[in-house]
Design a protein around this motif. Structure first.
Motif, PDB file in Angstrom:
ATOM      1  N   TRP A  19     -12.670 -39.265  40.285  1.00  8.79           N
ATOM      2  CA  TRP A  19     -12.460 -37.845  40.010  1.00  8.79           C
ATOM      3  C   TRP A  19     -13.395 -37.411  38.889  1.00  8.79           C
ATOM      4  CZ3 TRP A  19     -10.509 -36.251  35.188  1.00  8.79           C
ATOM      5  CH2 TRP A  19      -9.978 -37.260  34.387  1.00  8.79           C
ATOM      6  N   TYR A  20     -13.773 -36.132  38.930  1.00 11.84           N
ATOM      7  CA  TYR A  20     -14.767 -35.640  37.975  1.00 11.84           C
ATOM      8  C   TYR A  20     -14.079 -35.079  36.743  1.00 11.84           C
ATOM      9  CZ  TYR A  20     -19.034 -33.651  36.146  1.00 11.84           C
ATOM     10  OH  TYR A  20     -20.116 -33.372  35.345  1.00 11.84           O
ATOM     11  N   ASP A  21     -14.446 -35.642  35.582  1.00  8.99           N
ATOM     12  CA  ASP A  21     -13.894 -35.201  34.300  1.00  8.99           C
ATOM     13  C   ASP A  21     -14.806 -34.118  33.730  1.00  8.99           C
ATOM     14  OD1 ASP A  21     -13.155 -34.937  31.573  1.00  8.99           O
ATOM     15  OD2 ASP A  21     -12.276 -36.938  31.592  1.00  8.99           O
ATOM     16  N   ASP A  22     -14.323 -32.879  33.721  1.00  6.39           N
ATOM     17  CA  ASP A  22     -15.138 -31.765  33.228  1.00  6.39           C
ATOM     18  C   ASP A  22     -15.432 -31.874  31.741  1.00  6.39           C
ATOM     19  OD1 ASP A  22     -15.397 -30.429  35.675  1.00  6.39           O
ATOM     20  OD2 ASP A  22     -13.419 -29.517  35.457  1.00  6.39           O
ATOM     21  N   ALA A  23     -14.560 -32.554  30.996  1.00  2.40           N
ATOM     22  CA  ALA A  23     -14.774 -32.686  29.553  1.00  2.40           C
ATOM     23  C   ALA A  23     -15.854 -33.718  29.238  1.00  2.40           C
ATOM     24  CB  ALA A  23     -13.465 -33.058  28.859  1.00  2.40           C
ATOM     25  N   LEU A  24     -15.882 -34.819  30.021  1.00  2.00           N
ATOM     26  CA  LEU A  24     -16.861 -35.886  29.782  1.00  2.00           C
ATOM     27  C   LEU A  24     -18.119 -35.731  30.630  1.00  2.00           C
ATOM     28  CD1 LEU A  24     -14.442 -38.972  29.681  1.00  2.00           C
ATOM     29  CD2 LEU A  24     -15.403 -37.710  27.737  1.00  2.00           C
ATOM     30  N   TYR A  25     -18.083 -34.812  31.612  1.00  2.00           N
ATOM     31  CA  TYR A  25     -19.217 -34.601  32.527  1.00  2.00           C
ATOM     32  C   TYR A  25     -19.590 -35.885  33.263  1.00  2.00           C
ATOM     33  CZ  TYR A  25     -19.698 -30.343  29.769  1.00  2.00           C
ATOM     34  OH  TYR A  25     -19.454 -29.157  29.120  1.00  2.00           O
ATOM     35  N   GLU A  26     -18.580 -36.597  33.748  1.00  2.00           N
ATOM     36  CA  GLU A  26     -18.854 -37.833  34.479  1.00  2.00           C
ATOM     37  C   GLU A  26     -17.719 -38.130  35.450  1.00  2.00           C
ATOM     38  OE1 GLU A  26     -17.028 -41.218  31.470  1.00  2.00           O
ATOM     39  OE2 GLU A  26     -19.155 -40.691  31.281  1.00  2.00           O
ATOM     40  N   TRP A  27     -18.031 -39.018  36.421  1.00  2.00           N
ATOM     41  CA  TRP A  27     -17.034 -39.451  37.388  1.00  2.00           C
ATOM     42  C   TRP A  27     -16.210 -40.589  36.790  1.00  2.00           C
ATOM     43  CZ3 TRP A  27     -15.997 -36.740  41.601  1.00  2.00           C
ATOM     44  CH2 TRP A  27     -16.977 -35.873  42.092  1.00  2.00           C
ATOM     45  N   VAL A  28     -14.908 -40.533  36.994  1.00  2.00           N
ATOM     46  CA  VAL A  28     -13.988 -41.556  36.490  1.00  2.00           C
ATOM     47  C   VAL A  28     -13.420 -42.304  37.691  1.00  2.00           C
ATOM     48  CG1 VAL A  28     -11.891 -42.008  35.180  1.00  2.00           C
ATOM     49  CG2 VAL A  28     -13.415 -40.128  34.496  1.00  2.00           C
ATOM     50  N   ASP A  50      -6.109 -31.574  40.606  1.00  2.00           N
ATOM     51  CA  ASP A  50      -6.718 -30.566  39.738  1.00  2.00           C
ATOM     52  C   ASP A  50      -8.160 -30.900  39.378  1.00  2.00           C
ATOM     53  OD1 ASP A  50      -6.198 -32.761  38.203  1.00  2.00           O
ATOM     54  OD2 ASP A  50      -5.144 -31.693  36.605  1.00  2.00           O
ATOM     55  N   ALA A  51      -8.812 -31.764  40.168  1.00  2.00           N
ATOM     56  CA  ALA A  51     -10.201 -32.135  39.897  1.00  2.00           C
ATOM     57  C   ALA A  51     -10.883 -32.496  41.205  1.00  2.00           C
ATOM     58  CB  ALA A  51     -10.266 -33.314  38.922  1.00  2.00           C
ATOM     59  N   ALA A  52     -12.211 -32.345  41.233  1.00  2.00           N
ATOM     60  CA  ALA A  52     -12.978 -32.726  42.415  1.00  2.00           C
ATOM     61  C   ALA A  52     -12.938 -34.243  42.598  1.00  2.00           C
ATOM     62  CB  ALA A  52     -14.414 -32.249  42.275  1.00  2.00           C
ATOM     63  N   MET A  53     -12.933 -34.682  43.862  1.00  4.37           N
ATOM     64  CA  MET A  53     -12.892 -36.105  44.184  1.00  4.37           C
ATOM     65  C   MET A  53     -14.174 -36.508  44.913  1.00  4.37           C
ATOM     66  SD  MET A  53      -9.914 -37.313  43.130  1.00  4.37           S
ATOM     67  CE  MET A  53      -9.922 -38.885  44.000  1.00  4.37           C
ATOM     68  N   SER A  54     -14.574 -37.784  44.729  1.00  4.25           N
ATOM     69  CA  SER A  54     -15.703 -38.352  45.458  1.00  4.25           C
ATOM     70  C   SER A  54     -15.371 -39.809  45.772  1.00  4.25           C
ATOM     71  CB  SER A  54     -16.985 -38.260  44.627  1.00  4.25           C
ATOM     72  OG  SER A  54     -18.083 -38.795  45.348  1.00  4.25           O
ATOM     73  N   TYR A  55     -16.037 -40.365  46.809  1.00  5.92           N
ATOM     74  CA  TYR A  55     -15.690 -41.712  47.261  1.00  5.92           C
ATOM     75  C   TYR A  55     -16.955 -42.512  47.553  1.00  5.92           C
ATOM     76  CZ  TYR A  55     -11.173 -39.472  47.941  1.00  5.92           C
ATOM     77  OH  TYR A  55     -10.006 -38.778  47.738  1.00  5.92           O
ATOM     78  N   ARG A  56     -16.837 -43.836  47.413  1.00  4.92           N
ATOM     79  CA  ARG A  56     -17.876 -44.748  47.878  1.00  4.92           C
ATOM     80  C   ARG A  56     -17.201 -45.985  48.455  1.00  4.92           C
ATOM     81  NH1 ARG A  56     -20.919 -46.907  42.369  1.00  4.92           N
ATOM     82  NH2 ARG A  56     -19.080 -47.783  41.318  1.00  4.92           N
ATOM     83  N   VAL A  57     -17.917 -46.703  49.321  1.00  2.00           N
ATOM     84  CA  VAL A  57     -17.315 -47.800  50.071  1.00  2.00           C
ATOM     85  C   VAL A  57     -18.203 -49.038  49.975  1.00  2.00           C
ATOM     86  CG1 VAL A  57     -18.436 -47.113  52.232  1.00  2.00           C
ATOM     87  CG2 VAL A  57     -16.294 -48.408  52.312  1.00  2.00           C
ATOM     88  N   ARG A  58     -17.596 -50.213  50.129  1.00  2.00           N
ATOM     89  CA  ARG A  58     -18.348 -51.465  50.207  1.00  2.00           C
ATOM     90  C   ARG A  58     -17.659 -52.396  51.190  1.00  2.00           C
ATOM     91  NH1 ARG A  58     -17.226 -54.711  44.456  1.00  2.00           N
ATOM     92  NH2 ARG A  58     -14.944 -54.879  44.648  1.00  2.00           N
TER      93      ARG A  58
END
Length: 215
Positions: A19-28, A50-58
């Motif tokens: 999820w994207y932390d708007d305060a830290l400007y990075e993905w957590v 309450d935050a944008a989500m992103s995913y990656r797979v392996r």
């Protein structure tokens, strides 16, 4: 989410939500989701609301004795806007416990009752798309009023299909001496209803005076 795997000998896979932390400007990063062998899709059981989500797979190959040979993580997916039902709205007017005047309108001769105002409470930041107002008395729903995307609406008694004068003829004066329940619910981008927010109010007729003498 779904993906295409090109690993020839993969026995398993993992999906890493972030999820994207708007305060830290990075993905957590969040704990990885284990995916069964052969699967090429998965569902996030606990996305942030309450935050944008992103995913990656392996992909992983089982080597035995608890060891797994993992591939590198894939590129991160595009950000996904969260979507969830809103929390119950906040009823701004009328306040709980208030006495609302019921008076006849000149146009239709029906009791007007209080207008209803509320505040939409989204968990995903989306605007209100629709709402519903419900009037109940004596344990029964007496009328409902669908409303559009505006944040509050004129949802008075006659617009909700309630004729208090007619109801008083069948149920008596307790229509004016016992509580009514006014409830509101809303929808956002998810298309799912919030829970009902409710207040209890009473209705009262406007007092009237007239001259006896001189007539």
């Amino acid at each position: 989410m779904s993906w295409e795997s090109r690993a020839r000998y993969a026995d398993m896979a993992q999906v890493e939500p972030s999820w994207y932390d708007d305060a830290l400007y990075e993905w957590v990063a969040m704990p990885a989701i284990d995916v069964p062998s052969g699967a090429a899709s998965a569902e996030d059981p606990a996305p942030q609301t309450d935050a944008a989500m992103s995913y990656r797979v392996r992909s992983g190959a089982y080597l035995g004795e608890g060891e797994v040979l993992w591939s590198e993580w894939s590129e991160r997916s595009e950000a996904v806007a969260p979507s969830s039902p809103p929390a119950p709205p906040s009823i701004v007017y009328p306040p709980a416990g208030s006495v609302c005047a019921v008076d006849a309108t000149f146009a239709e001769g029906l009791p007007a009752g209080p207008a209803v105002r509320w505040r939409h409470n989204p968990l995903d930041g989306s605007a209100q798309t629709s709402a519903e107002v419900r009037w109940s008395f004596d344990g029964k729903v007496r009328g409902t009023r669908p409303c559009g995307p505006e944040m509050s609406a004129e949802a008075s008694l006659p617009l909700s299909g309630v004729d208090v004068y007619a109801l008083a003829e069948s149920l008596g004066e307790r229509v004016y001496t016992e509580d009514w329940e006014l409830a509101v619910r809303t929808k956002g981008a998810s298309g799912e209803w919030s829970g009902w927010a409710a207040v209890r109010v009473r209705l009262a007729r406007m007092p009237r005076a007239w001259f006896e003498e001189p007539s």
